[in-house]
Motif scaffolding. Structure first.
Motif, PDB file in Angstrom:
ATOM      1  N   ARG A  39     -17.591  -9.250  15.544  1.00 40.31           N
ATOM      2  CA  ARG A  39     -17.669  -8.191  14.541  1.00 40.31           C
ATOM      3  C   ARG A  39     -18.497  -8.670  13.358  1.00 40.31           C
ATOM      4  O   ARG A  39     -18.411  -9.837  12.951  1.00 40.31           O
ATOM      5  CB  ARG A  39     -16.269  -7.820  14.030  1.00 40.31           C
ATOM      6  N   ASP A  55     -16.841  -3.538  17.302  1.00 41.03           N
ATOM      7  CA  ASP A  55     -16.201  -4.760  17.770  1.00 41.03           C
ATOM      8  C   ASP A  55     -16.660  -5.015  19.198  1.00 41.03           C
ATOM      9  O   ASP A  55     -16.339  -4.248  20.102  1.00 41.03           O
ATOM     10  CB  ASP A  55     -14.682  -4.602  17.714  1.00 41.03           C
ATOM     11  N   ARG A 110     -18.122  -8.194  10.256  1.00 44.73           N
ATOM     12  CA  ARG A 110     -17.304  -8.680   9.135  1.00 44.73           C
ATOM     13  C   ARG A 110     -16.794 -10.104   9.333  1.00 44.73           C
ATOM     14  O   ARG A 110     -16.339 -10.740   8.388  1.00 44.73           O
ATOM     15  CB  ARG A 110     -16.140  -7.728   8.892  1.00 44.73           C
ATOM     16  N   ASP A 111     -16.885 -10.630  10.538  1.00 42.21           N
ATOM     17  CA  ASP A 111     -16.406 -11.984  10.811  1.00 42.21           C
ATOM     18  C   ASP A 111     -17.395 -13.073  10.406  1.00 42.21           C
ATOM     19  O   ASP A 111     -17.034 -14.251  10.382  1.00 42.21           O
ATOM     20  CB  ASP A 111     -16.079 -12.145  12.302  1.00 42.21           C
ATOM     21  N   VAL A 115     -23.795 -10.897  15.296  1.00 44.00           N
ATOM     22  CA  VAL A 115     -23.195 -10.332  16.510  1.00 44.00           C
ATOM     23  C   VAL A 115     -24.225 -10.377  17.635  1.00 44.00           C
ATOM     24  O   VAL A 115     -23.916 -10.773  18.763  1.00 44.00           O
ATOM     25  CB  VAL A 115     -22.697  -8.890  16.256  1.00 44.00           C
ATOM     26  N   ASP A 118     -15.466  -1.908   8.956  1.00 47.18           N
ATOM     27  CA  ASP A 118     -15.564  -1.963  10.418  1.00 47.18           C
ATOM     28  C   ASP A 118     -16.960  -1.576  10.922  1.00 47.18           C
ATOM     29  O   ASP A 118     -17.141  -1.334  12.116  1.00 47.18           O
ATOM     30  CB  ASP A 118     -14.499  -1.082  11.063  1.00 47.18           C
TER      31      ASP A 118
END
Length: 175
Positions: free
Chosen positions: A140, A165, A142-143, A133, A161
């Protein structure tokens, strides 16, 4: 030239940053070559990967070495050389790299930090997981698929999460 001193603490936990010679690059995530070299070394010279994140041109990792063992340098050398053997040489190698038969894919040096305590470990794990990030690869945590973050979520150590974001201007830690 300054003399660099490494912390050689047997059975310790270390944070590492290892970087390709040419930035930007996508070599580290484009192929399974790094994963294969990493696993081969871990099988032959065991260590525990506490956290890791592989980005296109560098990686961060935290390792725990076995009791009585402080030889992270050989492990990194073997990982880097195993990766390099499977790749084509850089066309812009220096005379020094040519003389040493180096392909010129990696920076010779890397950053290492001996983890001092649980708080230091937690800070470095967070740094590793948030790094994609920070560099703008994803909004995010998690991406990013090339991270131990997903293992932490699966084990219930972090929420999915975690990190917020960046598309919603939510800060990295829910700020």
């Amino acid at each position: 030239m300054p003399q660099y001193r490494r912390a050689w603490l047997e059975g310790s936990v270390y944070f590492f940053t290892v970087v390709l010679a040419e930035r930007p690059s996508g070599l580290l995530i484009e192929r399974s070559v790094l994963r294969n070299a990493y696993r081969l070394v871990a099988d032959r010279r065991p260590f525990e990967t506490i956290a890791i994140c592989v980005l296109p041109d560098h990686l961060h990792a935290i390792w725990s070495l076995p009791a009585g063992d402080a030889d992270f340098a050989t492990r990194w050398s073997l990982i880097k050389s195993g990766f390099s053997r499977a790749m084509a040489a850089s066309p812009t190698r220096s005379a020094s790299k040519l003389a040493k038969r180096e392909k010129g894919l990696w920076q010779r040096r890397y950053w290492e930090h001996a983890i001092r305590n649980e708080a230091d470990l937690a800070r470095h794990v967070d740094y590793i997981h948030f790094n994609p990030v920070k560099h703008g690869y994803v909004p995010r945590v998690r991406d990013w698929p090339h991270s131990s973050f997903h293992r932490y979520v699966a084990r219930g150590l972090l929420p999915a999460d975690w990190g917020g974001d960046m598309r919603s201007n939510e800060g990295p830690f829910g700020e």
